[in-house]
Scaffold this motif. Structure first.
Motif, PDB file in Angstrom:
ATOM      1  N   UNK A 257     -10.648  -5.619   4.058  1.00 35.27           N
ATOM      2  CA  UNK A 257      -9.483  -5.719   3.176  1.00 35.27           C
ATOM      3  C   UNK A 257      -8.392  -4.763   3.587  1.00 35.27           C
ATOM      4  N   UNK A 258      -7.322  -4.681   2.796  1.00 33.23           N
ATOM      5  CA  UNK A 258      -6.192  -3.812   3.153  1.00 33.23           C
ATOM      6  C   UNK A 258      -6.527  -2.321   3.156  1.00 33.23           C
TER       7      UNK A 258
ATOM      8  N   UNK B  42      -8.807   2.335  -3.416  1.00 33.01           N
ATOM      9  CA  UNK B  42      -8.450   1.489  -4.565  1.00 33.01           C
ATOM     10  C   UNK B  42      -7.909   0.121  -4.151  1.00 33.01           C
ATOM     11  N   UNK B  43      -7.737  -0.085  -2.855  1.00 29.33           N
ATOM     12  CA  UNK B  43      -7.200  -1.373  -2.399  1.00 29.33           C
ATOM     13  C   UNK B  43      -8.285  -2.430  -2.236  1.00 29.33           C
TER      14      UNK B  43
ATOM     15  N   UNK C 244      -8.259  -5.846  12.652  1.00 31.47           N
ATOM     16  CA  UNK C 244      -8.719  -6.687  11.534  1.00 31.47           C
ATOM     17  C   UNK C 244      -8.846  -8.146  11.939  1.00 31.47           C
TER      18      UNK C 244
ATOM     19  N   UNK D  20      -5.298  10.379   0.435  1.00 30.12           N
ATOM     20  CA  UNK D  20      -5.032   9.112   1.134  1.00 30.12           C
ATOM     21  C   UNK D  20      -6.265   8.208   1.111  1.00 30.12           C
TER      22      UNK D  20
ATOM     23  N   UNK E 223      -6.728   6.971  -2.386  1.00 36.75           N
ATOM     24  CA  UNK E 223      -5.765   5.900  -2.678  1.00 36.75           C
ATOM     25  C   UNK E 223      -6.152   4.606  -1.989  1.00 36.75           C
ATOM     26  N   UNK E 224      -6.547   4.712  -0.719  1.00 40.18           N
ATOM     27  CA  UNK E 224      -6.901   3.506   0.051  1.00 40.18           C
ATOM     28  C   UNK E 224      -8.147   2.831  -0.509  1.00 40.18           C
TER      29      UNK E 224
ATOM     30  N   UNK F 229      -9.120   5.680   9.014  1.00 39.18           N
ATOM     31  CA  UNK F 229      -8.186   6.648   9.608  1.00 39.18           C
ATOM     32  C   UNK F 229      -8.221   7.967   8.828  1.00 39.18           C
TER      33      UNK F 229
ATOM     34  N   UNK G 134       0.843  -1.206   0.000  1.00 36.45           N
ATOM     35  CA  UNK G 134       0.000   0.000   0.000  1.00 36.45           C
ATOM     36  C   UNK G 134       0.876   1.253   0.000  1.00 36.45           C
ATOM     37  N   UNK G 135       0.474   2.237  -0.765  1.00 33.35           N
ATOM     38  CA  UNK G 135       1.097   3.563  -0.775  1.00 33.35           C
ATOM     39  C   UNK G 135       2.623   3.533  -0.982  1.00 33.35           C
TER      40      UNK G 135
ATOM     41  N   UNK H  83      -9.486  -1.088   4.343  1.00 31.46           N
ATOM     42  CA  UNK H  83     -10.546  -0.796   5.318  1.00 31.46           C
ATOM     43  C   UNK H  83     -10.056   0.139   6.429  1.00 31.46           C
ATOM     44  N   UNK H  84      -8.945  -0.225   7.038  1.00 31.43           N
ATOM     45  CA  UNK H  84      -8.396   0.576   8.143  1.00 31.43           C
ATOM     46  C   UNK H  84      -7.922   1.957   7.656  1.00 31.43           C
ATOM     47  N   UNK H  85      -7.143   2.021   6.551  1.00 35.73           N
ATOM     48  CA  UNK H  85      -6.711   3.348   6.082  1.00 35.73           C
ATOM     49  C   UNK H  85      -7.880   4.281   5.747  1.00 35.73           C
TER      50      UNK H  85
END
Lengths: 507, 150
Positions: free
Chosen positions: B37-38, B26-27, A448, B20, B23-24, B45, A189-190, B40-42
């Protein structure tokens, strides 16, 4: 018991004694330098520990932490400038003592009180850590998530004057740790195609940038302080009569400091002030405080050294750092592939118990070095801030580069130094960001995992008693702390208004 | 000064947070917690950051900001030159070599920025470079960029 025996055996090796001596000496020095302190000292030393053994590294840094808490009082007493934030309370009576020609007595009281406080904190760590590990072993992912959120919220609430600004920087820290591989699926990520970011943002470079480099920028803005007091600073030992007079104050400060150290976010400066205020309230001569009262030095000094042992309790047992300094220590554990928490007591008991017992050795070294090396230290603290700032930038650059041999990390460090400078200038506290960078991966992974276990049901955080308890405490503190600040502000304004009216009416 | 600075920082943070979150998203994130998924948390936040920054800006606008005045007068004469020299220093490490650029950085910054005597600047530079060589090169076996010089 076996762990303690292993700790004793390790403590008596040349390697550990050397680690304590080096850490303690550097700690006194960085503590005494106005503007540095334990967090900056550890930040600058972490890269040096990369090639050293884990035991040597953590013992040296814990001794540095102990030494710096005492060192802060040296400049507070001699320069009227606290070397560390925790020494601000010491300054109130320490500097007047120095002006009266009693610098030697003030430094002697500070040294002895620091030693007593350090011993009490160390004893609490040894006695409380093992039982707390038993409790911590019952923690599941929801509980760990809740404890992480609790620690972060407390630091955000207490670190600066604004809770919201504290939470803003905590969110920034959490955003930073989402860079790189996802802790559950490994999805990147990022990273923007940069291979340097695949392992995540370089945490140590961020920490050094935020704390050490931004501090260097602040140092160049300040002028050098003037050295005051006598220069013959040897023989700092107290007489039997002085011990008898001051010991109750020292013991009380030690207990207060230990309890405050355990709480996340509260920190040693609060411990010092709390102990100072209580001692003044209990004194039969409260009017002497602020004019060079010797108990005004003993109370905060014993408290701030006791916070060292206290703050290591949540770090070692739960894996939760409560302050920037313990967050840096946690970063050192990570650097050596170790995860603080209950598992550390099973996987690496030698390191844990050696670390705990090394605090006692650190106190002994602090006492000896504080007594005999102080004349040198007192001279060195008169170094101009500009020189110190430039040396910090150069030292930070070499340390960060040495970790991964990547110039990218050095640029990250400088970037975060500038970001940290502006955030601090505009009232955004940095400690929540440091803690978020350290706790972020744990918070996200356990959040998670909890949702995966419950198949997406958020009730898992309320059904788990420990998790619910910590989340409830978080809510109470987040709501209560701004409310208390507001009440205090209103009371202060009313008192000012009343005073103005009284003056105008000629009362 | 405080208000303008907070607006600038707040504006930057809002843009960063919005990018941010974008971008998140798109995960492969969904708003269904069963499909964590990856991203969700970003996303959570980032959204929280946007709300908090708006609160800070609101507090500043309606006069409840936590700091009333920020002194930036010493930034340009004292801090900015050090930042600029630090940038040149890091570039110098890559192209000129670690030890030569460190010595040059220390001497120039001490003499020209902060009016330290040449003798003291040379002593500080020599002691620092010797310390780094002994500790990092000899003891810790770190290899520094050598560049065109050393």
């Amino acid at each position: 018991m076996d762990g303690l025996l292993i700790g004793v055996a390790n403590l008596l090796t040349i390697e550990t004694i050397l680690a304590v001596a080096i850490g303690c000496g550097i700690g006194i020095f960085v503590g005494a330098m106005p503007g540095l302190g334990s967090a900056v000292g550890i930040a600058l030393m972490v890269p040096l520990t990369y090639s050293l053994s884990p035991t040597f590294s953590v013992v040296m840094l814990a001794a540095l932490y102990m030494g710096s808490e005492y060192g802060g009082s040296v400049s507070a007493i001699l320069l009227n400038t606290p070397g560390t934030p925790s020494a601000t309370a010491t300054m109130v009576d320490g500097y007047p003592m120095s002006q009266k020609g009693q610098a030697r007595l003030a430094l002697g009281v500070s040294l002895s009180s620091s030693a007593v406080g350090g011993l009490i904190g160390g004893l609490a760590l040894v006695l409380l850590a093992q039982p707390l590990v038993g409790v911590a072993l019952r923690f599941g992912p929801p509980a760990y998530f809740a404890v992480g959120v609790f620690g972060l919220s407390m630091v955000a609430a207490l670190a600066g004057s604004s809770l919201v600004k504290g939470l803003v920087v905590a969110c920034l820290g959490l955003m930073l740790v989402t860079v790189g591989s996802d802790p559950i699926s490994g999805y990147t990520r990022f990273t923007f195609g940069s291979y340097e970011l695949i392992d995540g943002i370089p945490v140590v470079a961020v920490m050094i940038g935020l704390f050490a480099v931004s501090e260097a920028f602040f140092l160049v803005e300040k002028g050098a302080a003037k050295f005051v007091g006598d220069t013959s600073l040897r023989h700092l030992f107290l007489s039997r009569e002085q011990w008898r007079n001051l010991l109750p104050t020292m013991l009380r400060g030690g207990v207060i400091g230990t309890l405050i150290g355990i709480l996340p976010g509260v920190g040693s400066s609060v411990g010092g002030w709390f102990s100072y205020t209580l001692t003044q309230r209990l004194s039969s001569n409260p009017e002497d405080f602020g004019k060079g009262e010797v108990k005004g030095v003993a109370a905060p000094e014993s408290a701030n050294n006791a916070t060292v042992g206290g703050s290591l309790i949540p770090l070692l047992t739960l894996g939760i750092p409560g302050s920037p300094t313990t967050a840096m220590l946690m970063g050192t554990f990570f650097l050596h592939g170790l995860q603080p928490g209950p598992a550390l007591f099973q996987n690496a008991p030698d390191i844990v118990y050696t670390l705990m017992l090394s605090l006692f050795a650190a106190v002994a070294f602090m006492y000896v070095l504080g007594s005999f090396a102080l004349p040198l230290c007192a001279r060195v603290i008169a170094l101009p801030n500009h020189v110190l700032a430039i040396l910090i930038v150069a030292m930070a650059a070499v340390g960060v580069f040495a970790l991964r041999s990547l110039m990218f990390d050095v640029w990250v460090m400088l970037g975060f130094g500038v970001i940290g400078y502006f955030l601090r200038k505009f009232g955004f506290p940095l400690p929540p960001m440091i803690l978020a960078v350290v706790l972020g991966p744990m918070i996200e992974a356990n959040f998670r995992r909890s949702l995966l276990l419950s198949q997406g049901d958020y009730n898992i955080f309320f059904e788990d008693g420990i998790a619910f308890g910590f989340l409830a405490l978080t809510a109470v503190f987040v709501l209560a702390i701004p409310a208390l600040k507001l009440v205090r502000k209103v009371a202060f304004q009313q008192r000012n208004h009343h005073t103005k009216n009284s003056t105008r009416d000629g009362i | 000064m405080m208000r303008l600075g907070t607006y600038v920082i707040g504006g930057i943070l809002l843009i960063v947070a919005a990018l941010y979150v974008f971008g998140a998203s798109n995960f492969g994130v969904t708003f269904n917690p069963r499909d964590v998924g990856p991203g969700y948390f970003p996303v959570g936040v980032g959204a929280l950051l946007i709300v908090l920054v708006l609160i800070v800006l609101g507090q500043e606008t309606f006069g409840r900001g936590s700091v009333s005045w920020v002194d930036l007068s010493s930034f340009i004469p004292l801090v900015l030159p050090l930042v600029a020299l630090a940038i040149l220093y890091i570039l110098g490490i890559q192209y000129v070599g670690y030890f030569s650029s460190t010595a040059i950085f220390l001497i120039i910054s001490l003499i020209f920025l902060y009016r330290i005597e040449l003798k003291l600047a040379l002593i500080v530079s020599l002691i620092f470079c010797t310390f780094v060589f002994v500790v990092f090169v000899l003891l810790l076996r770190t290899s520094f960029p050598t560049g065109y010089l050393f």
